[in-house]
Scaffold this active site. Structure first.
Site, PDB file in Angstrom:
ATOM      1  N   SER A 184       0.797  -1.227   0.000  1.00  0.00           N
ATOM      2  CA  SER A 184       0.000   0.000   0.000  1.00  0.00           C
ATOM      3  C   SER A 184       0.830   1.277   0.000  1.00  0.00           C
ATOM      4  CB  SER A 184      -0.955  -0.006   1.191  1.00  0.00           C
ATOM      5  OG  SER A 184      -0.240  -0.199   2.382  1.00  0.00           O
ATOM      6  N   HIS A 212      -5.411  -4.225  -2.230  1.00  0.00           N
ATOM      7  CA  HIS A 212      -5.183  -3.197  -3.254  1.00  0.00           C
ATOM      8  C   HIS A 212      -5.132  -3.776  -4.662  1.00  0.00           C
ATOM      9  CE1 HIS A 212      -4.738   0.524  -1.021  1.00  0.00           C
ATOM     10  NE2 HIS A 212      -4.103  -0.159  -0.090  1.00  0.00           N
ATOM     11  N   LYS A 243     -12.450  -1.268  -0.996  1.00  0.00           N
ATOM     12  CA  LYS A 243     -11.636  -0.395  -1.841  1.00  0.00           C
ATOM     13  C   LYS A 243     -12.272  -0.327  -3.231  1.00  0.00           C
ATOM     14  CE  LYS A 243      -7.619  -0.470   1.054  1.00  0.00           C
ATOM     15  NZ  LYS A 243      -6.892  -1.428   1.853  1.00  0.00           N
TER      16      LYS A 243
HETATM   17  C1  LIG Z   1      -7.021  -1.659   3.328  1.00  0.00           C
HETATM   18  C2  LIG Z   1      -6.359  -2.941   3.636  1.00  0.00           C
HETATM   19  C3  LIG Z   1      -6.942  -3.864   4.517  1.00  0.00           C
HETATM   20  C4  LIG Z   1      -8.198  -3.546   5.283  1.00  0.00           C
HETATM   21  O1  LIG Z   1      -9.329  -3.642   4.488  1.00  0.00           O
HETATM   22  P1  LIG Z   1     -10.702  -3.027   5.044  1.00  0.00           P
HETATM   23  O2  LIG Z   1     -11.724  -3.717   4.211  1.00  0.00           O
HETATM   24  O3  LIG Z   1     -10.632  -1.560   4.871  1.00  0.00           O
HETATM   25  O4  LIG Z   1     -10.784  -3.425   6.486  1.00  0.00           O
HETATM   26  C5  LIG Z   1      -6.329  -5.076   4.699  1.00  0.00           C
HETATM   27  N1  LIG Z   1      -5.172  -5.374   4.073  1.00  0.00           N
HETATM   28  C6  LIG Z   1      -4.572  -4.511   3.230  1.00  0.00           C
HETATM   29  C7  LIG Z   1      -3.307  -4.905   2.548  1.00  0.00           C
HETATM   30  C8  LIG Z   1      -5.142  -3.262   3.001  1.00  0.00           C
HETATM   31  O5  LIG Z   1      -4.539  -2.410   2.177  1.00  0.00           O
END
Ligand SMILES: *Cc1c(COP(=O)(O)O)cnc(C)c1O
Length: 397
Positions: A184, A212, A243
């Site tokens: 990320s 992502h 996302k």
């Molecule tokens: C954003 C993210 C999460 C969390 O996901 P949510 O659905 O917002 O709880 C988990 N792992 C990674 C790698 C992320 O980037």
């Protein structure tokens, strides 16, 4: 409240301020869109994970509204009591078809999906091997288990092999290798083919967190496992519905047997209420959209925008690091300077989050940008102009 407790809270806040880590939440005034009202002013938004612009898609809105009229606003219980509605199972079937796995299990978020999987598969006598830059939800998921843990250097396959080689003399019930699919902060992709090879050689289980990559990489956005054509050998993927999918939620895509075990062991599944039916309906509509011609157009658009914007930043002379995806960092160096860069961009109408230590190394402070399919060429050109102006003002380019 006891006086000492109040003082303790204040001391913690003062310490954050002294370290320059204190921040106020910015407030999104209207919808999550490429041009958004943030803290009362309209800016070009380069900070959401809304990769395909689905947060405001008419079909998804309509699906959510119809589900509210039909089923009400809440599931009313955890799924093992009586919170599982037909619509939750329908979403899981659609996601399994999308991911080409036997089954999926949907959880409240990507965060809890990692806890659910790791908590189910890891216990005393097991070993988990984790990339040093894995997401906080993987780290916390591991901490909640009694498994032994080892960390390998970021995306460094020689180091992973070294760690695996150490295990030769040790006795573990099972070994699990876990990695983010797309990281990320840098936007780079994990080398899953090599991880799969090493896992096979050492008898390890493979798990990827594709938060992502879902809706971004692979055919129809099905994720990194498909991007690399590894669906026959890869064991477990975690995805998010928060996302690119545009709503909220997470899931594990895995074998039917593992799903069954999670139904009995995964604590976020057992002890936290299921999604409202409107969320399940929204996600069904999103998964259907991803697999349609329109979905493919959105993904193509996302990548066109990504190439255009990344090239634009590079041509201006910014250091965009090792990004291979729509996550494009602009590496500034000192954390305070990165924050100042972000503030100046905002003053000129571009919102791109500044990120400093401890989220990234001390000398790798940055501004992070994420373009979406919904940005127009004019949005991106205007944003590049602002980057140029502020970059020159601060003598960064
Ligand atoms: C954003 C993210 C999460 C969390 O996901 P949510 O659905 O917002 O709880 C988990 N792992 C990674 C790698 C992320 O980037």
């Amino acid at each position: 409240m006891p006086q000492a407790f109040q003082e303790w809270i204040q001391a913690q806040l003062d310490e954050l301020k002294a370290q320059g880590l204190y921040r106020k939440l910015r407030i999104l005034g209207g919808e999550q869109r490429p041009r958004a009202v943030i803290d009362g002013r309209e800016v070009i938004n380069l900070s959401s994970n809304n990769y395909l612009g689905l947060t405001t898609h008419p079909q998804l809105r309509a699906a959510a509204k119809a589900a509210i009229d039909r089923y009400g606003v809440g599931a009313g219980a955890v799924r093992t009591i009586i919170g599982t509605m037909a619509i939750h199972e329908e979403l899981e079937r659609k996601l399994a078809a999308f991911k080409h796995t036997e089954a999926t299990l949907v959880l409240q978020s990507g965060f809890t999906a990692n806890q659910a999987v790791l908590g189910t598969i890891l216990g005393e006598g097991d070993l988990v091997i984790s990339d040093e830059l894995n997401h906080a939800s993987i780290i916390d998921g591991i901490r909640l288990t009694k498994a032994a843990r080892k960390v390998y250097r970021h995306n460094d396959m020689d180091d992973l092999e070294r760690v695996l080689e150490q295990t030769r003399g040790e006795q573990y019930r099972k070994i699990v290798i876990v990695t983010d699919g797309v990281f990320s902060m840098d936007g780079d992709i994990a080398p899953l083919p090599r991880i799969a090879e090493l896992a096979q050689a050492y008898g390890a289980v493979t798990m990827v967190d594709d938060a992502h990559a879902s809706g971004v990489l692979g055919p129809h956005g099905s994720g990194t496992v498909h991007h690399f054509g590894l669906e026959r050998v890869w064991d477990i993927s975690v995805g998010t519905l928060s996302k690119a999918i545009g709503a909220v939620g997470g899931y594990a895509a895995c074998s039917l047997a593992l799903r069954e075990l999670m139904e009995h062991r995964a604590r976020p599944f057992l002890f936290s209420t299921a999604h409202p039916p409107s969320v399940a309906a929204t996600c069904i509509a999103a998964v259907e959209l991803l697999q349609s011609a329109e979905g493919q157009q959105l993904i193509d658009r996302l990548w066109e925008n990504t190439r255009f914007f990344k090239r634009g930043l590079q041509e201006l002379g910014f250091d965009t690091g090792i990004s291979e995806t729509p996550i494009t960092p602009i590496i500034i160096g000192e954390g305070a300077k990165a924050m100042q860069f972000s503030d100046r961009l905002f003053a000129r109408g571009v919102f791109a989050q500044g990120i400093a230590y401890p989220t990234v190394p001390r000398d790798k402070g940055r501004v992070r940008t994420i373009v979406t399919a919904a940005h127009s060429r004019a949005d991106l050109e205007e944003a590049l102009n602002v980057f140029e102006t502020v970059g020159r003002e601060m003598a960064l380019i």
